[in-house]
Design an enzyme around this catalytic site. Structure first.
Site, PDB file in Angstrom:
ATOM      1  N   SER A 153       0.798  -1.223   0.000  1.00 16.66           N
ATOM      2  CA  SER A 153       0.000   0.000   0.000  1.00 16.66           C
ATOM      3  C   SER A 153       0.828   1.269   0.000  1.00 16.66           C
ATOM      4  CB  SER A 153      -0.968  -0.009   1.180  1.00 16.66           C
ATOM      5  OG  SER A 153      -0.274  -0.269   2.380  1.00 16.66           O
TER       6      SER A 153
ATOM      7  N   HIS B   9      -5.532  -3.551  -2.413  1.00 17.74           N
ATOM      8  CA  HIS B   9      -5.317  -2.474  -3.397  1.00 17.74           C
ATOM      9  C   HIS B   9      -5.378  -2.969  -4.838  1.00 17.74           C
ATOM     10  CE1 HIS B   9      -4.340   0.722  -0.572  1.00 17.74           C
ATOM     11  NE2 HIS B   9      -3.795  -0.229   0.156  1.00 17.74           N
TER      12      HIS B   9
ATOM     13  N   LYS C  69     -11.967   0.071  -1.624  1.00 15.82           N
ATOM     14  CA  LYS C  69     -10.978   0.823  -2.394  1.00 15.82           C
ATOM     15  C   LYS C  69     -11.434   0.937  -3.850  1.00 15.82           C
ATOM     16  CE  LYS C  69      -7.704   0.328   1.181  1.00 15.82           C
ATOM     17  NZ  LYS C  69      -6.847  -0.545   1.944  1.00 15.82           N
TER      18      LYS C  69
HETATM   19  C1  LIG Z   1      -6.964  -0.792   3.353  1.00 14.99           C
HETATM   20  C2  LIG Z   1      -6.402  -2.134   3.572  1.00 14.99           C
HETATM   21  C3  LIG Z   1      -7.088  -3.074   4.328  1.00 14.99           C
HETATM   22  C4  LIG Z   1      -8.329  -2.714   5.085  1.00 14.99           C
HETATM   23  O1  LIG Z   1      -9.420  -2.598   4.260  1.00 14.99           O
HETATM   24  P1  LIG Z   1     -10.679  -1.721   4.753  1.00 14.99           P
HETATM   25  O2  LIG Z   1     -11.808  -2.251   3.976  1.00 14.99           O
HETATM   26  O3  LIG Z   1     -10.348  -0.297   4.444  1.00 14.99           O
HETATM   27  O4  LIG Z   1     -10.817  -1.959   6.221  1.00 14.99           O
HETATM   28  C5  LIG Z   1      -6.570  -4.340   4.418  1.00 14.99           C
HETATM   29  N1  LIG Z   1      -5.410  -4.675   3.811  1.00 14.99           N
HETATM   30  C6  LIG Z   1      -4.700  -3.782   3.093  1.00 14.99           C
HETATM   31  C7  LIG Z   1      -3.433  -4.208   2.438  1.00 14.99           C
HETATM   32  C8  LIG Z   1      -5.167  -2.480   2.963  1.00 14.99           C
HETATM   33  O5  LIG Z   1      -4.469  -1.589   2.275  1.00 14.99           O
END
Ligand SMILES: *Cc1c(COP(=O)(O)O)cnc(C)c1O
Length: 401
Positions: free
Chosen positions: A184, A212, A243
């Site tokens: 990320s 992502h 996302k």
């Molecule tokens: C954002 C993210 C999450 C969490 O997802 P949400 O739906 O925002 O809680 C989990 N793993 C990774 C790698 C992320 O970037």
């Protein structure tokens, strides 16, 4: 008059210390919808700070699905899924996700964070081991910690180090490898082909978090495992709806027995209220768009590759990004935040990322691209980066390989 010390006084001391180190974070409040531009403090800014990679967060088709679901199913879910919280929209989304992923079953969680914590703690416990990349997302790390399994961390992307750990650390009941597929902050990809082969050679389970990459990578938008053609070697797939899909919630996809086990043992699933049915309805609409408009992900990745090249030719250290997430490594938090502030003065929102989100010395500007960005928005960014370059010494060492 001096007042007596209060039990929470230490918090003010800690906050002052964070501020002194340029590490204090403050909330900003966006007005209006998420998109290629956002309104902050009465100003419209070009937005390079969202994970809305496909431009779906404010897509009318999603809002329409929400409205129809609200009329049919109401808003609150009212109970955990095992009691009465699981409704038709959730069941339909889970069937769609299983079909989308090409696996037997899927389970929707209130967030991607909950999906990671729930899956990991259900798969390993005391007497087991997890093997994780040093740069894994916080939700994976917290899942590992909560599981009470022994944790073995390998250097970022170093599958040979992972293989050595798997060879040496055998005195366990069960062994689980956990990794982000698309990291990320660095925007680089995990070597999933080597990792899945190592998992197979050593009989370990493999969990891959595509948060992502879902909707962005792969021919059908399933993620990096699809892109690298190693899906069969991934036993537990984690995705998020929040996302690229522009919704809210997370999911786990895999075999029917895996999902049955999670329904019984994933504590964030069992002990949390189901998210509103409307969230699932919107996610179904988003999956329709991922299927029907592959041009969104293709154009996004082409734009990202071009921007990557332009920034590199200006002399920026953009690391090993291969995705729509492009880091510009600056180094120190104070310089990074000053740079972000100057960009904002010019109408560009690019978040500065500091410890503890990244290791000390690796503070960076995190550019997130969206399908919704118009070409001239990206030109504006490139021009501003060139003009502001004198603010920093650009000879920043790349992060450790
Ligand atoms: C954002 C993210 C999450 C969490 O997802 P949400 O739906 O925002 O809680 C989990 N793993 C990774 C790698 C992320 O970037």
């Amino acid at each position: 008059m001096k007042t007596a010390p209060q039990p929470l006084d230490w918090i003010d001391d800690e906050l002052a210390e964070l501020d002194r180190q340029d590490l204090l974070r403050r909330l900003i409040t966006r007005q209006g919808s998420q998109g290629a531009t956002i309104d902050v403090d009465g100003r419209r800014l070009i937005n390079f700070g969202s994970n809305d990679y496909l431009g779906l967060a404010a897509e009318p088709a999603l809002a329409q699905a929400v409205i129809e679901s609200l009329q049919a199913e109401g808003w609150g879910a009212g109970a955990s899924p095992l009691v009465t919280g699981h409704d038709g929209s959730h069941a339909r989304l889970e069937a769609r996700l299983a079909e989308f992923e090409g696996v037997e079953a899927a389970l929707v969680f209130p967030s991607g964070f909950a999906a990671n914590v729930g899956a990991i703690t259900a798969l390993v416990g005391r007497g087991d081991a997890v093997f994780g990349d040093q740069k894994n997302h916080a939700s994976i790390i917290d899942g590992c910690r909560l599981s009470r399994a022994d944790m073995h961390v390998y250097p970022h992307g170093d599958w040979r180090a992972l293989e050595n750990l798997l060879r040496d650390q055998t005195a366990y009941r069960r062994r689980l490898i956990v990794t982000d597929s698309l990291f990320s902050m660095d925007g680089d990809l995990a070597p999933l082909a080597d990792i899945s082969e190592a998992a197979e050679r050593h009989g370990a389970m493999l969990l891959v978090d595509e948060a992502h990459a879902t909707g962005v990578f792969g021919q059908h938008g399933r993620g990096v495992a699809e892109h690298l053609r190693v899906e069969d070697g991934v036993h537990v797939r984690i995705g998020t709806l929040s996302k690229a899909l522009g919704c809210a919630g997370g999911f786990v996809a895999g075999s029917k027995s895996l999902i049955d086990w999670l329904v019984n043992r994933a504590r964030p699933y069992v002990f949390s209220t189901a998210h509103p049915a409307a969230c699932s309805a919107a996610a179904i609409a988003a999956l329709d768009l991922v299927r029907g408009e592959p041009d969104r992900r293709q154009r996004l990745l082409a734009t990202a590759a071009a921007l990557h090249e332009r920034l590199r030719s200006q002399g920026w250290n953009v690391g090993r990004s291969e995705s729509q997430i492009i880091p510009v490594f600056i180094g120190e938090p104070a310089t990074t935040m000053r740079f972000a502030a100057r960009l904002r003065d010019r109408g560009l929102f690019v978040p500065g990322i500091r410890p503890p989100s990244v290791p000390a010395g690796e503070s960076l500007l995190r550019i997130s691209l969206s399908y919704a960005h118009a070409p001239q928005m990206i030109d504006t960014l490139v021009e501003a980066m060139a003009e502001l370059a004198p603010l920093v010494d650009r000879v920043v060492q790349p992060p450790e390989p």
